[in-house]
Design a protein around this motif. Structure first.
Motif, PDB file in Angstrom:
ATOM      1  N   GLN A  39      19.302 -10.089  17.949  1.00  0.00           N
ATOM      2  CA  GLN A  39      19.558 -11.523  17.847  1.00  0.00           C
ATOM      3  C   GLN A  39      19.785 -11.964  16.412  1.00  0.00           C
ATOM      4  OE1 GLN A  39      16.196 -13.320  19.776  1.00  0.00           O
ATOM      5  NE2 GLN A  39      17.045 -13.001  21.817  1.00  0.00           N
ATOM      6  N   GLY A  40      19.821 -11.040  15.505  1.00  0.00           N
ATOM      7  CA  GLY A  40      20.084 -11.393  14.114  1.00  0.00           C
ATOM      8  C   GLY A  40      18.963 -10.954  13.203  1.00  0.00           C
ATOM      9  N   TRP A  41      19.303 -10.908  11.934  1.00  0.00           N
ATOM     10  CA  TRP A  41      18.356 -10.429  10.928  1.00  0.00           C
ATOM     11  C   TRP A  41      17.216 -11.406  10.672  1.00  0.00           C
ATOM     12  CZ3 TRP A  41      18.006  -5.609   9.890  1.00  0.00           C
ATOM     13  CH2 TRP A  41      19.127  -4.776  10.040  1.00  0.00           C
ATOM     14  N   SER A  42      17.427 -12.692  10.901  1.00  0.00           N
ATOM     15  CA  SER A  42      16.372 -13.665  10.584  1.00  0.00           C
ATOM     16  C   SER A  42      15.115 -13.407  11.428  1.00  0.00           C
ATOM     17  CB  SER A  42      16.870 -15.095  10.777  1.00  0.00           C
ATOM     18  OG  SER A  42      17.181 -15.328  12.141  1.00  0.00           O
ATOM     19  N   GLY A  43      15.285 -13.059  12.705  1.00  0.00           N
ATOM     20  CA  GLY A  43      14.126 -12.753  13.552  1.00  0.00           C
ATOM     21  C   GLY A  43      13.384 -11.515  13.100  1.00  0.00           C
ATOM     22  N   ILE A  44      14.132 -10.506  12.672  1.00  0.00           N
ATOM     23  CA  ILE A  44      13.508  -9.269  12.192  1.00  0.00           C
ATOM     24  C   ILE A  44      12.770  -9.517  10.886  1.00  0.00           C
ATOM     25  CG2 ILE A  44      14.010  -6.952  11.307  1.00  0.00           C
ATOM     26  CD1 ILE A  44      16.221  -6.812  13.457  1.00  0.00           C
ATOM     27  N   ILE A  45      13.396 -10.256   9.982  1.00  0.00           N
ATOM     28  CA  ILE A  45      12.740 -10.561   8.700  1.00  0.00           C
ATOM     29  C   ILE A  45      11.482 -11.386   8.929  1.00  0.00           C
ATOM     30  CG2 ILE A  45      13.006 -11.840   6.540  1.00  0.00           C
ATOM     31  CD1 ILE A  45      16.005 -10.924   6.633  1.00  0.00           C
ATOM     32  N   ARG A  46      11.555 -12.386   9.842  1.00  0.00           N
ATOM     33  CA  ARG A  46      10.373 -13.191  10.161  1.00  0.00           C
ATOM     34  C   ARG A  46       9.254 -12.315  10.718  1.00  0.00           C
ATOM     35  NH1 ARG A  46       7.287 -14.753  13.993  1.00  0.00           N
ATOM     36  NH2 ARG A  46       6.281 -16.767  13.963  1.00  0.00           N
ATOM     37  N   THR A  47       9.592 -11.410  11.636  1.00  0.00           N
ATOM     38  CA  THR A  47       8.583 -10.541  12.243  1.00  0.00           C
ATOM     39  C   THR A  47       7.910  -9.674  11.188  1.00  0.00           C
ATOM     40  OG1 THR A  47       9.780 -10.516  14.333  1.00  0.00           O
ATOM     41  CG2 THR A  47       8.186  -8.747  13.981  1.00  0.00           C
ATOM     42  N   VAL A  48       8.685  -9.102  10.288  1.00  0.00           N
ATOM     43  CA  VAL A  48       8.120  -8.241   9.237  1.00  0.00           C
ATOM     44  C   VAL A  48       7.253  -9.062   8.287  1.00  0.00           C
ATOM     45  CG1 VAL A  48       8.683  -6.810   7.233  1.00  0.00           C
ATOM     46  CG2 VAL A  48       9.918  -6.490   9.383  1.00  0.00           C
ATOM     47  N   LEU A  49       7.773 -10.189   7.817  1.00  0.00           N
ATOM     48  CA  LEU A  49       7.036 -11.000   6.843  1.00  0.00           C
ATOM     49  C   LEU A  49       5.778 -11.621   7.458  1.00  0.00           C
ATOM     50  CD1 LEU A  49       6.968 -12.195   3.999  1.00  0.00           C
ATOM     51  CD2 LEU A  49       8.301 -14.119   4.875  1.00  0.00           C
ATOM     52  N   VAL A  50       5.945 -12.313   8.570  1.00  0.00           N
ATOM     53  CA  VAL A  50       4.800 -12.966   9.210  1.00  0.00           C
ATOM     54  C   VAL A  50       3.826 -11.915   9.746  1.00  0.00           C
ATOM     55  CG1 VAL A  50       4.117 -14.441  11.157  1.00  0.00           C
ATOM     56  CG2 VAL A  50       6.025 -15.094   9.709  1.00  0.00           C
ATOM     57  N   GLY A  51       4.342 -10.817  10.276  1.00  0.00           N
ATOM     58  CA  GLY A  51       3.476  -9.753  10.793  1.00  0.00           C
ATOM     59  C   GLY A  51       2.594  -9.161   9.713  1.00  0.00           C
ATOM     60  N   ALA A  52       3.182  -8.885   8.556  1.00  0.00           N
ATOM     61  CA  ALA A  52       2.394  -8.323   7.451  1.00  0.00           C
ATOM     62  C   ALA A  52       1.334  -9.315   6.982  1.00  0.00           C
ATOM     63  CB  ALA A  52       3.317  -7.932   6.303  1.00  0.00           C
ATOM     64  N   LEU A  53       1.710 -10.576   6.841  1.00  0.00           N
ATOM     65  CA  LEU A  53       0.746 -11.594   6.391  1.00  0.00           C
ATOM     66  C   LEU A  53      -0.343 -11.831   7.441  1.00  0.00           C
ATOM     67  CD1 LEU A  53       3.197 -14.113   4.696  1.00  0.00           C
ATOM     68  CD2 LEU A  53       1.602 -12.531   3.566  1.00  0.00           C
ATOM     69  N   ALA A  54       0.032 -11.854   8.717  1.00  0.00           N
ATOM     70  CA  ALA A  54      -0.961 -12.047   9.779  1.00  0.00           C
ATOM     71  C   ALA A  54      -1.923 -10.866   9.812  1.00  0.00           C
ATOM     72  CB  ALA A  54      -0.267 -12.210  11.129  1.00  0.00           C
ATOM     73  N   TYR A  55      -1.396  -9.669   9.640  1.00  0.00           N
ATOM     74  CA  TYR A  55      -2.243  -8.469   9.627  1.00  0.00           C
ATOM     75  C   TYR A  55      -3.235  -8.530   8.465  1.00  0.00           C
ATOM     76  CZ  TYR A  55      -3.577  -3.566   9.536  1.00  0.00           C
ATOM     77  OH  TYR A  55      -4.296  -2.403   9.536  1.00  0.00           O
ATOM     78  N   VAL A  56      -2.757  -8.874   7.292  1.00  0.00           N
ATOM     79  CA  VAL A  56      -3.647  -8.995   6.129  1.00  0.00           C
ATOM     80  C   VAL A  56      -4.691 -10.076   6.382  1.00  0.00           C
ATOM     81  CG1 VAL A  56      -3.727  -9.697   3.689  1.00  0.00           C
ATOM     82  CG2 VAL A  56      -1.994  -8.073   4.463  1.00  0.00           C
ATOM     83  N   GLY A  57      -4.255 -11.203   6.954  1.00  0.00           N
ATOM     84  CA  GLY A  57      -5.201 -12.279   7.269  1.00  0.00           C
ATOM     85  C   GLY A  57      -6.256 -11.842   8.272  1.00  0.00           C
ATOM     86  N   LEU A  58      -5.848 -11.129   9.317  1.00  0.00           N
ATOM     87  CA  LEU A  58      -6.800 -10.645  10.320  1.00  0.00           C
ATOM     88  C   LEU A  58      -7.802  -9.673   9.706  1.00  0.00           C
ATOM     89  CD1 LEU A  58      -7.830 -10.466  13.218  1.00  0.00           C
ATOM     90  CD2 LEU A  58      -6.069  -8.748  13.666  1.00  0.00           C
ATOM     91  N   ILE A  59      -7.312  -8.743   8.900  1.00  0.00           N
ATOM     92  CA  ILE A  59      -8.219  -7.795   8.235  1.00  0.00           C
ATOM     93  C   ILE A  59      -9.205  -8.534   7.338  1.00  0.00           C
ATOM     94  CG2 ILE A  59      -8.337  -5.866   6.596  1.00  0.00           C
ATOM     95  CD1 ILE A  59      -7.288  -5.135   9.424  1.00  0.00           C
ATOM     96  N   ALA A  60      -8.732  -9.532   6.594  1.00  0.00           N
ATOM     97  CA  ALA A  60      -9.629 -10.308   5.720  1.00  0.00           C
ATOM     98  C   ALA A  60     -10.697 -11.024   6.545  1.00  0.00           C
ATOM     99  CB  ALA A  60      -8.816 -11.310   4.901  1.00  0.00           C
ATOM    100  N   PHE A  61     -10.278 -11.683   7.645  1.00  0.00           N
ATOM    101  CA  PHE A  61     -11.251 -12.367   8.500  1.00  0.00           C
ATOM    102  C   PHE A  61     -12.269 -11.385   9.078  1.00  0.00           C
ATOM    103  CE2 PHE A  61      -8.050 -15.928   9.339  1.00  0.00           C
ATOM    104  CZ  PHE A  61      -8.731 -16.846   8.562  1.00  0.00           C
ATOM    105  N   LEU A  62     -11.814 -10.227   9.497  1.00  0.00           N
ATOM    106  CA  LEU A  62     -12.725  -9.242  10.077  1.00  0.00           C
ATOM    107  C   LEU A  62     -13.698  -8.701   9.039  1.00  0.00           C
ATOM    108  CD1 LEU A  62     -10.318  -7.296  12.454  1.00  0.00           C
ATOM    109  CD2 LEU A  62     -12.083  -8.956  13.076  1.00  0.00           C
ATOM    110  N   ARG A  63     -13.240  -8.500   7.824  1.00  0.00           N
ATOM    111  CA  ARG A  63     -14.143  -8.023   6.756  1.00  0.00           C
ATOM    112  C   ARG A  63     -15.199  -9.090   6.440  1.00  0.00           C
ATOM    113  NH1 ARG A  63     -15.354  -3.480   5.373  1.00  0.00           N
ATOM    114  NH2 ARG A  63     -15.495  -3.989   3.187  1.00  0.00           N
TER     115      ARG A  63
END
Length: 176
Positions: free
Chosen positions: A8-32
């Protein structure tokens, strides 16, 4: 139509990578910050939080309608509620009994406790299968079987020799 299902285009892939990485870091921080208990599967509430965190992470990654800030807020809320339930359980025995189940003795000294099996919705065949899967050929080789708070089964073998080191069940609820 098929092209949209595949790409569906590069914008969705870029959003998934960027938001996914930030969400993952946020989840790890909350869990720690929240500690080990958050992901412990000690009871039904702990399991619900673990599954909910995974579901929330997937939603943040794949749903463009959910902003990163909303997802991080959901993480914080779930972990905060889990923390409150855990603290309440430690502070109050009454609250602890309300939110978690107690271990239940299903078999004691070779005797199957049929009322306990019915209450826990375990069949006799399942009980015997659990005994076999824990390395015992027969029920008479087992001192006790307990269904734990998290739904796992503990099979306690009879002591070798059967002498003075007999299985003590005083600390297990025998509500059969």
């Amino acid at each position: 139509m098929i092209e949209e299902m595949l790409f569906q285009g590069w914008s969705g892939i870029i959003r998934t990578v960027l938001v996914g990485a930030l969400a993952y870091v946020g989840l790890i921080a909350f869990l720690r910050i929240s500690g080990k208990r958050t992901l412990a599967k000690l009871n039904a509430f702990d399991l619900v939080v673990t599954v909910s965190l995974g579901s929330t992470l997937a939603t943040i990654l794949l749903s463009e309608s959910v902003a990163l800030a909303e997802g991080l807020t959901a993480f914080a809320m779930l972990i905060g509620l889990q923390y409150a339930v855990a603290r309440g359980s430690v502070a109050s025995g009454r609250f602890a009994r309300l939110v978690r189940s107690e271990p239940r003795l299903l078999m004691h000294k070779g005797e199957i406790l049929h009322d306990a099996l019915r209450r826990e919705r375990v069949t006799e065949e399942e009980l015997l299968s659990i005994i076999r899967s824990n390395g015992s050929a027969a029920a008479d080789e087992v001192a006790a079987v307990v269904i734990e708070s998290d739904g796992a089964f503990s099979v306690i073998p009879k002591p070798a020799g059967g002498g003075a080191a007999e299985f003590a069940s005083a600390d297990l609820p025998r509500r059969g």
